[in-house]
Every structure is written in structure tokens, then in C-alpha cells.
Scaffold this motif. Structure first.
Motif, PDB file in Angstrom:
ATOM      1  N   ASN A   1       0.798  -1.227   0.000  1.00 21.22           N
ATOM      2  CA  ASN A   1       0.000   0.000   0.000  1.00 21.22           C
ATOM      3  C   ASN A   1       0.835   1.284   0.000  1.00 21.22           C
ATOM      4  N   ASN A   2       2.128   1.150  -0.288  1.00 18.07           N
ATOM      5  CA  ASN A   2       2.994   2.318  -0.295  1.00 18.07           C
ATOM      6  C   ASN A   2       3.995   2.260  -1.437  1.00 18.07           C
ATOM      7  N   SER A   3       4.575   3.392  -1.743  1.00 19.15           N
ATOM      8  CA  SER A   3       5.618   3.478  -2.765  1.00 19.15           C
ATOM      9  C   SER A   3       6.952   3.761  -2.081  1.00 19.15           C
ATOM     10  N   PHE A   4       8.004   3.111  -2.569  1.00 18.11           N
ATOM     11  CA  PHE A   4       9.303   3.194  -1.926  1.00 18.11           C
ATOM     12  C   PHE A   4      10.336   3.754  -2.892  1.00 18.11           C
ATOM     13  N   LEU A   5      11.444   4.196  -2.311  1.00 13.79           N
ATOM     14  CA  LEU A   5      12.428   4.862  -3.149  1.00 13.79           C
ATOM     15  C   LEU A   5      12.989   3.921  -4.206  1.00 13.79           C
ATOM     16  N   THR A   6      13.132   4.438  -5.391  1.00 18.12           N
ATOM     17  CA  THR A   6      13.781   3.732  -6.495  1.00 18.12           C
ATOM     18  C   THR A   6      15.053   4.459  -6.905  1.00 18.12           C
TER      19      THR A   6
END
Length: 505
Positions: A232-237
Motif C-alpha cells: 500500500n505504499n511506494s518506496f524509493l527507487t
């Protein structure tokens, strides 16, 4: 608002307005800037301060030795104490992170209460949480709730590391609840993400993930909750880092910390540090292309020394050359090398582990592959064949086997970039595992039957720690002596942090 006078000239201030990168030194003394009512001036100083501490004297060298990437050379003695597990407090980094980094971040938040500066507050709070986690992960119990109060509280109480974690999670949750899309800061004052607040949101989510996963061996941990958080979240790429383009090898105080330790004839790196057989052999045996990017190769090929074996007068490999006269691989640090606060491979490995614990192996493999690809790219390697046909190819196994293969590749990826993180993660996962081989009792047998892929106990430190690896540094004596509320000094390096629960050395 009360104005404070900067302890620098107006000429420098004007130059800074046009080119803040040339103004800020990696070894900036926090007193040089003094106090200011401009949060944008303090932010890049704090960011570079974090990076400088992460690869500074204590974290950079001790993390490299304790992770067995490196060992003390036979011809010098600067780091013998680290390699034989003598008590060390990492006092340089304790002071640097408290009186420097955290004090600057606290000041930024104090100066950013108005709506126009909320972006600076958000970033400073994120970096404060990040820094506090590093500190409590390294030292354990610390002054936290009463810390950074100056003369108002001269003897702050020591909070338990677990209670600090509880509060850090509350703070990171508060940031996650904020919509920062309308926040704006001047891009040139943010050395990490150039003012891109969406990237900072991903950094905060990644920091939350790190806090959660560090507790994987405690009763607090719920993999189902962490899995839900991931989904449910977006993480650093894009890695949170001080890019190598910031450093300037021609200017004192502006070099990468490891380059700074070489400058002016100091040569702390080249005269004291050689490749450790533990790490060199693992990469060499498995034909890992990162070996040539991380270490120089002697004429006869890469060679590492037994860990903590700096006074051997033997010929362990029976080639007619004494151990002390062999030519060993040496670590490479270019003048434009990045310093990672949180790397893209680190986060992908975290996600891979959560999926592995959930037995969702296709997803685990996908993130594991992305992590290794990111590590290869960081080392300027485009060939990813070690993932398709080499030793790093994913193999479905038991949950523990999957955690091991993820952890082993994380260990490799962190070399020369994230040393203290490598030390902390090994304490959590216990990979690489430890082999009890007694090298000194039979060096030739140890050389021929070396346990590739496992750590060994320091040859000269085995008796000091009863065959165990360091778990945490002792406290700086200045911290204890000045504080009437301080606990007793740790007895040795074996005191575990609260989340360090997994069986193993």
C-alpha cells in the motif's frame, strides 16, 4: 524573530547564494555556521554531515572491519585494536551525529514552523528519524527524550532503545500522514533529492519499512503487517545519497571521507587496509564482477588476508612468501564516489525479504533481482549474468534459505558504500554466518579449507570475545562522565541491541 549572526563573512554568504556546493565542506564544524534564521542554509550542511559520519572514521573503518570486507595490514598498526575486538566507543561519530547533525536538524525544524518552510521541516524531521535510528541501532540505550537541550538539561536520562523505536515509529507515521505535494524548497539547498518532495515521501516510507524489518526477530514483528504496508505504499527507487559529483579531490575538507583520510600524506587507507580473505574469496570463487570495481588486483590476482591476523610470521598458502610479504588486494575509493544514506538495493532487499517470509517467492525473486541489478549498476557493471547463470541466481528454498541468499547479496552490495548498515544487518539476520575455524592453530589447513561464504573470528581477537563477534560499541567516556543519569559502562563489545535476538554469533 531573533536574528543570529553567522560566523562567516558576507563575501562568503554572497558566494554561497550562487553556489552552495562549493561553500559546504564535508568536515564542516557546526560552530562555523553558528545559528541562523534561514533553514535552507543548515539543510545541506546536515545532509553532508550525515554522509560524512556514515563513512567517517568510526563507521567507515570499523564497519568495514567488523563486516570483514577489510582487515588490518601487516605493515602498519592504526586499526589493530578494531581488528582484535578491543573496546571502542565510536566517539567521533557519536559526537558528530549529536552535536552536529541532530542539532542542525533540530534547529531547521525550529526555524520552519511557518507555512512557507514546511518542506524544510518535513525533510529535517525525516533525516532526524533516520539519524536517531542509526544511533540507537549502534549504541542501544541513549539520551533521547531529554537530548539536545543544552544547558537546560545537562544530564539527560537514557531512554531504552526499544522505547526510542516506539517513538520513531510514531514520528514516521506522522510524516506518512502528511500530503507534502504542495511543499516547496529551493532545489539547490537539497543535496539528496533536489527538492523533489515526492522522493522524500518515498524515503519516509522506506524508512518506516526499515524500522519495521529491523524488528524481524522480536515479538513486535508481524510480517503480515509489513507485507500490507509494502503493498500500500511506494518506496524509493532512486538512492538517497550525497552524489560523488559533490566531492572535490583538490580541496581539503571537500573530499570523500575515505579520500580525506588519504590526503596530505596521512595514507590511513592505503597503508593500513587490505582486503579480507573472507570477502575477497567469496567474490573471487563466485566470479563476481564487483570484485574488480571494489578492490585493486595484484599482479598474481586478488588475494585477501585472514581477518585480524596482522602479526603472522608464517607462510599460510605455502607459496614461499611470508604472509606479511604477500601483495594483497586494496579497497578502491574514487574521488567521485557516492555515499549512500539509503540505497535502492537496500530497500529492494528489504522488500524481497518480506515477500520471502510470506512465501511469495516470485515477488521475492523480482525484488532480489532488482536489488542486485542496482548494486551492479552502482559499480558501473551492465552485465547481469550472475543473476541468470551465475552464483547470484535466485533459488527457491526454505524461508531461512531465502533469507540467507538475500542477506548474502546485501552484504556484497554494501561493501565500500554502507559499512555500518552492513554491520547492523548482519547482527539482525546472522548472515554471513560464522565458522569457528581456529586459523592460528593450523594456518595451512585453514588456507586450504577456508570456509568461503562465512565469517571467521579474528585471529588475534578470539580470546578477547570468547569466539564471538562484536554486537555494539561501548559508550564514549565523555558521555558517561558528564551525565549523572548515565548507566554503567558496557563491559565489552558483546552487549546486544534489543532487536538482536536471532540465534548465532
Amino acid at each position: 524573530m531573533k536574528k543570529y549572526i553567522l560566523k562567516i563573512s558576507m563575501i562568503v554568504l554572497i558566494a554561497f547564494a550562487y553556489n552552495c556546493e562549493s561553500y559546504l565542506d564535508v568536515n564542516q564544524d557546526p560552530d562555523v555556521l553558528g545559528e541562523t534564521d534561514a533553514p535552507e542554509i543548515l539543510l545541506p550542511t546536515a545532509q553532508v554531515s550525515i554522509a560524512n559520519n556514515l563513512m567517517g572514521w568510526d563507521f567507515g573503518f570499523a564497519g568495514g572491519f567488523y563486516s570483514e570486507y577489510w582487515t588490518q595490514s601487516y605493515t602498519a598498526s592504526q586499526f589493530k585494536t578494531l581488528c582484535e575486538y578491543q573496546e571502542d566507543s565510536f566517539s567521533n561519530q557519536y559526537t558528530g551525529l549529536t552535536s552536529g547533525t541532530l542539532s542542525d536538524l533540530k534547529r531547521i525544524k525550529e526555524l520552519s514552523s511557518d507555512e512557507a518552510n514546511q518542506g524544510y521541516y518535513y525533510i529535517a524531521e525525516a533525516l532526524s528519524i533516520y539519524t536517531w535510528q542509526i544511533m540507537t541501532d549502534v549504541w542501544g540505550d541513549l539520551p533521547y527524550t531529554e537530548a539536545l537541550q543544552g544547558d537546560a538539561i545537562k544530564s539527560p536520562v537514557f531512554d531504552s532503545s526499544e522505547s526510542i523505536y516506539t517513538d520513531l515509529e510514531k514520528r514516521v507515521d506522522a510524516l506518512l500522514a502528511i500530503d507534502n505535494s504542495e511543499y516547496a524548497i529551493t532545489s539547490t539547498f537539497d543535496f539528496i533529492y533536489a527538492g523533489e518532495m515526492a522522493q522524500w515521501s518515498k524515503f519516509v516510507a522506506s524508512l518506516k519499512l526499515k524500522l519495521m524489518l529491523r524488528q524481524s526477530e522480536t515479538t513486535n514483528y508481524s510480517n503480515a503487517d509489513v507485507l500490507s504496508f509494502i503493498q500500500n505504499n511506494s518506496f524509493l527507487t532512486s538512492s538517497a545519497k550525497i552524489a560523488g559529483t559533490y566531492w572535490d579531490d583538490s580541496l581539503e575538507g571537500k573530499r570523500h571521507p575515505m579520500r580525506e583520510f588519504e590526503a596530505g600524506g596521512a595514507l590511513y587507507l592505503s597503508t593500513n587496509v587490505i582486503g579480507c580473505k573472507t570477502f575477497i574469496d567469496y567474490l573471487k570463487v563466485n566470479d563476481d564482477p564487483r570484485l574488480d570495481e571494489l578492490f585493486t588486483a595484484p599482479t598474481d590476482g586478488h588475494e585477501g588476508a585472514f581477518f585480524g591476523d596482522f602479526d603472522s610470521k608464517k607462510d599460510s598458502d605455502a607459496d614461499g612468501i611470508l604472509d606479511e610479504d604477500e601483495v594483497y588486494s586494496e579497497p578502491i575509493f574514487s574521488g567521485d564516489m557516492d555515499i549512500m544514506l539509503m540505497s535502492d538495493w537496500e530497500v529492494n532487499f528489504y522488500i524481497a525479504e518480506v515477500y520471502a517470509r510470506a512465501s511469495e517467492l516470485a515477488n521475492a525473486k523480482a525484488y532480489y533481482d532488482m536489488a542486485i541489478t542496482a548494486s551492479l549498476a552502482q559499480n558501473s557493471i551492465l552485465d547481469t549474468s550472475i543473476l541468470s547463470s551465475g552464483y547470484a541466481q535466485w533459488v527457491d528454498g526454505t524461508q531461512e534459505e531465502n533469507i540467507e541468499q538475500i542477506s548474502m547479496q546485501k552484504w556484497v552490495a554494501n561493501a565500500n558504500y554502507q559499512h555500518i548498515e552492513s554491520f547492523l544487518e548482519r547482527n539482525r539476520t546472522k548472515y554471513p554466518s560464522v565458522n569457528d575455524i581456529d586459523i592460528k592453530s593450523d594456518r595451512e589447513a585453514a588456507f586450504l579449507n577456508f570456509p568461503v561464504g562465512q565469517l571467521t573470528i579474528s585471529v588475534n581477537g578470539r580470546e578477547r570475545t570468547n569466539g564471538l563477534l562484536p554486537a555494539s560499541p561501548v559508550y564514549p567516556t565523555s558521555v558517561l562522565n558528564r551525565n549523572v543519569n548515565a548507566p554503567s559502562q558496557k563491559l565489552d563489545l558483546l552487549e546486544k541491541i534489543w532487536w538482536n535476538k536471532k540465534a548465532g554469533k
